[in-house]
Enzyme design. Structure first.
Site, PDB file in Angstrom:
ATOM      1  N   TYR A   1       0.825  -1.217   0.000  1.00 50.47           N
ATOM      2  CA  TYR A   1       0.000   0.000   0.000  1.00 50.47           C
ATOM      3  C   TYR A   1       0.855   1.262   0.000  1.00 50.47           C
ATOM      4  O   TYR A   1       0.865   2.032  -0.975  1.00 50.47           O
ATOM      5  CB  TYR A   1      -0.911  -0.068   1.220  1.00 50.47           C
TER       6      TYR A   1
ATOM      7  N   TYR B   1       6.004  -6.475  16.980  1.00 48.66           N
ATOM      8  CA  TYR B   1       6.057  -5.623  15.788  1.00 48.66           C
ATOM      9  C   TYR B   1       6.695  -4.282  16.120  1.00 48.66           C
ATOM     10  O   TYR B   1       7.662  -3.849  15.481  1.00 48.66           O
ATOM     11  CB  TYR B   1       4.652  -5.423  15.215  1.00 48.66           C
TER      12      TYR B   1
END
Length: 324
Positions: A17, A143
């Protein structure tokens, strides 16, 4: 680097994206672009026309980098928070191990300019107030921890080997740019999830908690249009200085609540959006908003597409076009 000079860049993760939108902006600015992506989460159709494409891993970047490149824009990463909790090894291997290999490849090829896709997840659960780059970093999941580790790694590379690097810590990226928009599997971002409800692909949207200390009781987040984000990357390339690791937050400096987003989707789409209140999710701060003052001062960057209606409209147009 000149505002008008044509340069050659490697965009890792450029089939995704944000990477795809940035690659498109680089091409529009007259630069030569090569996208390196293993297509594990990206899509071949996400690579903009005019960019060269290599299907490969960043761990093997030494096979593809050579002195003809003027810099690297690094988006390739595993990025699902929930997955990182249950499979942390994947995140340390891909995000940290992959970037370590990329930095070594850049050093070996003499490529000395880097813009890194970092994240607000490095800050963890802030107590409130707009976050600055000096706010404490205390990630609450692997993450965020891996992205913070990469920031430290880049800082060391700059100090030891003269790399010119900028880390851009995104908040909530949204919207679309022409044919480039959000295509995640699974989808975890609020705006595309609410748009799925508008299209009848999902029965309702879950509101995780309505008793937060915010104006309407739901979490407040800072949304930034993906095209504004892309422009910040081009600015970062221009200001990156040898031996310096510059860290900039990217956001609007103001936030929108979950219910404000849902109501905006109702207005833009003209659809009913059933919502279901669910328990709070662990680790969801009430308020997560950026101060982008450093980006304004150092990059000369100010977002120009901050209106939530415009952001949602662009995402809705992209989503409908994708569904045919």
């Amino acid at each position: 680097m000149s505002e008008t000079a044509s340069s050659k860049y490697l965009v890792t993760g450029g089939a995704g994206y944000v990477g795809g939108v940035v690659a498109a902006h680089l091409l529009e600015a007259g630069h030569e672009v090569t996208v390196l992506d293993d297509l594990s989460t990206g899509f071949r159709s996400g690579v903009p026309a005019g960019a060269a494409f290599i299907e490969g891993r960043i761990q093997d970047a030494a096979e593809y980098l050579d002195p003809s490149y003027d810099g690297v824009l690094h988006f390739a990463a595993s990025s699902q928070v929930g997955e990182s909790v249950v499979n942390p090894g994947k995140y340390w291997e891909n995000n940290v191990g992959g970037t370590l290999a990329l930095l070594a490849a850049m050093r070996g090829a003499g490529v000395r300019r880097l813009v890194f896709s970092s994240t607000a997840a490095t800050y963890g659960e802030p107590a409130g107030g707009p976050l600055t780059e000096s706010s404490p970093t205390a990630p609450t999941n692997p993450y965020g921890a891996t992205k913070l580790a990469v920031d430290h790694m880049i800082a060391g590379e700059c100090a030891a080997h003269g790399l010119a690097a900028v880390s851009l810590r995104y908040f909530n990226v949204a919207g679309a740019y022409g044919r480039f928009g959000e295509l995640h599997d699974p989808e975890t971002h609020l705006i595309p999830l609410v748009l799925q409800v508008a299209l009848g692909e999902r029965e309702s949207i879950s509101v995780f908690g309505e008793d937060y200390p915010t104006p309407d009781g739901t979490c407040v987040r800072d949304y930034i249009h993906v095209a504004d984000l892309a422009e910040a990357h081009l600015s970062a390339l221009r200001v990156a200085a040898a031996g310096e690791h510059l860290v900039c937050n990217l956001g609007n400096g103001s936030g929108f609540s979950v219910r404000e987003v849902i109501e905006t989707v109702r207005k833009v789409t003209g659809k009913e959006i059933p919502e279901v209140v669910a328990p709070r999710r662990a680790g969801d701060p009430a308020f997560l908003v950026a101060s982008a003052q450093t980006a304004h001062e150092r990059l000369g960057w100010t977002p120009t597409r901050s209106d939530l209606t415009g952001i949602v409209t662009d995402a809705w147009n992209f989503t409908r076009a994708r569904r045919g």
